[in-house]
Design an enzyme around this catalytic site. Sequence first.
Site, mmCIF file in Angstrom:
data_model
loop_
_atom_site.group_PDB
_atom_site.id
_atom_site.type_symbol
_atom_site.label_atom_id
_atom_site.label_comp_id
_atom_site.label_asym_id
_atom_site.label_seq_id
_atom_site.Cartn_x
_atom_site.Cartn_y
_atom_site.Cartn_z
ATOM 1 N N ASP A 26 3.397 4.353 -6.926
ATOM 2 C CA ASP A 26 3.715 4.213 -5.506
ATOM 3 C C ASP A 26 4.465 5.438 -4.986
ATOM 4 O OD1 ASP A 26 3.831 2.968 -3.054
ATOM 5 O OD2 ASP A 26 5.655 1.845 -3.523
ATOM 6 N N ARG A 30 4.387 8.639 1.245
ATOM 7 C CA ARG A 30 5.738 8.998 1.681
ATOM 8 C C ARG A 30 6.118 10.398 1.208
ATOM 9 N NH1 ARG A 30 9.016 4.648 -0.833
ATOM 10 N NH2 ARG A 30 7.081 4.021 -1.853
ATOM 11 N N HIS A 43 -1.837 11.950 -2.131
ATOM 12 C CA HIS A 43 -2.709 11.341 -3.142
ATOM 13 C C HIS A 43 -3.237 12.402 -4.109
ATOM 14 C CE1 HIS A 43 -2.395 7.560 -1.153
ATOM 15 N NE2 HIS A 43 -3.015 7.965 -0.053
ATOM 16 N N SER A 71 -5.467 -1.138 -4.677
ATOM 17 C CA SER A 71 -5.422 -2.596 -4.625
ATOM 18 C C SER A 71 -6.411 -3.117 -3.587
ATOM 19 C CB SER A 71 -4.008 -3.074 -4.275
ATOM 20 O OG SER A 71 -3.741 -2.859 -2.902
ATOM 21 N N ARG A 72 -6.722 -4.388 -3.676
ATOM 22 C CA ARG A 72 -7.625 -4.989 -2.694
ATOM 23 C C ARG A 72 -6.989 -4.971 -1.301
ATOM 24 N NH1 ARG A 72 -11.839 -8.037 -4.579
ATOM 25 N NH2 ARG A 72 -11.608 -9.714 -3.062
ATOM 26 N N ASN A 74 -5.299 -2.521 -0.145
ATOM 27 C CA ASN A 74 -5.316 -1.149 0.374
ATOM 28 C C ASN A 74 -6.432 -0.892 1.379
ATOM 29 O OD1 ASN A 74 -4.170 0.441 -2.707
ATOM 30 N ND2 ASN A 74 -3.020 -0.279 -0.952
ATOM 31 N N GLU A 213 8.465 -6.027 -19.827
ATOM 32 C CA GLU A 213 9.697 -5.449 -19.309
ATOM 33 C C GLU A 213 9.348 -4.680 -18.033
ATOM 34 O OE1 GLU A 213 12.580 -6.217 -20.546
ATOM 35 O OE2 GLU A 213 11.645 -7.324 -22.191
#
EC number: 2.5.1.31
Length: 249
Positions: A26, A30, A43, A71-72, A74, A213
């Site tokens: 992620d 930004r 990207h 992701s779906r 997105n 974790e």
Amino acid sequence: MLYKSSLKNKKRIQKENLRHIAIIMDGNGRWAEKRGKIRTLGHKEGFKTARKIIKYAVENNIKILTLYVFSRENWRRPKLEITALMKLFFFALKSEIKNLNKYNIRLKIIGDTSPFNENLKNYIHKVEKQTFNNTGLILNIAANYSGRWDIIRGIKKIIKDVQKDVLDIDQIQERNFSQYLSTSELLPVDLVIRTGGEKRISNFLLWQIAYSELYFTDILWPDFNWRDFQHAIDYFFTRERRFGGISIS
């Protein structure tokens, strides 16, 4: 060698059973916006980071590395950004196939690829086929993926097997439900890393990370380097994994 891939580190990874690492990459957009650039450039920088992290995983004998690429959800992003992401995905597959074979990496794609254009779908199939017999790192790419989609898809497959008398409904248990998921042939996820400062899972591998974790960092993905990756691994070493049991200390 630039990376911390010492024999001691490799042995510790093996001793602690750190076999499968999953990363929510992620912060690309930004990262670009902070620099006054278009999100697409973020990207592209993120792809460069992914290449470095994959190399580090190979050098440290990580068995499986899962990267959350798209992701779906997105699809809700601007059309121009989605188009750029699809082009970057195709470029990555085409440009890295030689390196995948060079470093004995097997590529596996999980997610619903049906909305992708034919060229991309064909190339996904080509690269998966050409790397299938590689025995090193399994690079598992989650593209147009969501955890809920994976679970629902698994349930539908179970229903079909029950209807065909292949499976008795009373035989459905946690251990065999996993066989109906897109990660059926993979080891459980040991460590989830999320970059970019958010502290949520974002519909990623919901079933598979029940006892993983979790490591969160504010570092944006394009800035994430091998030292940051090692910090996450070192954090894993400090954890006592009880899997619902009690401490042995």
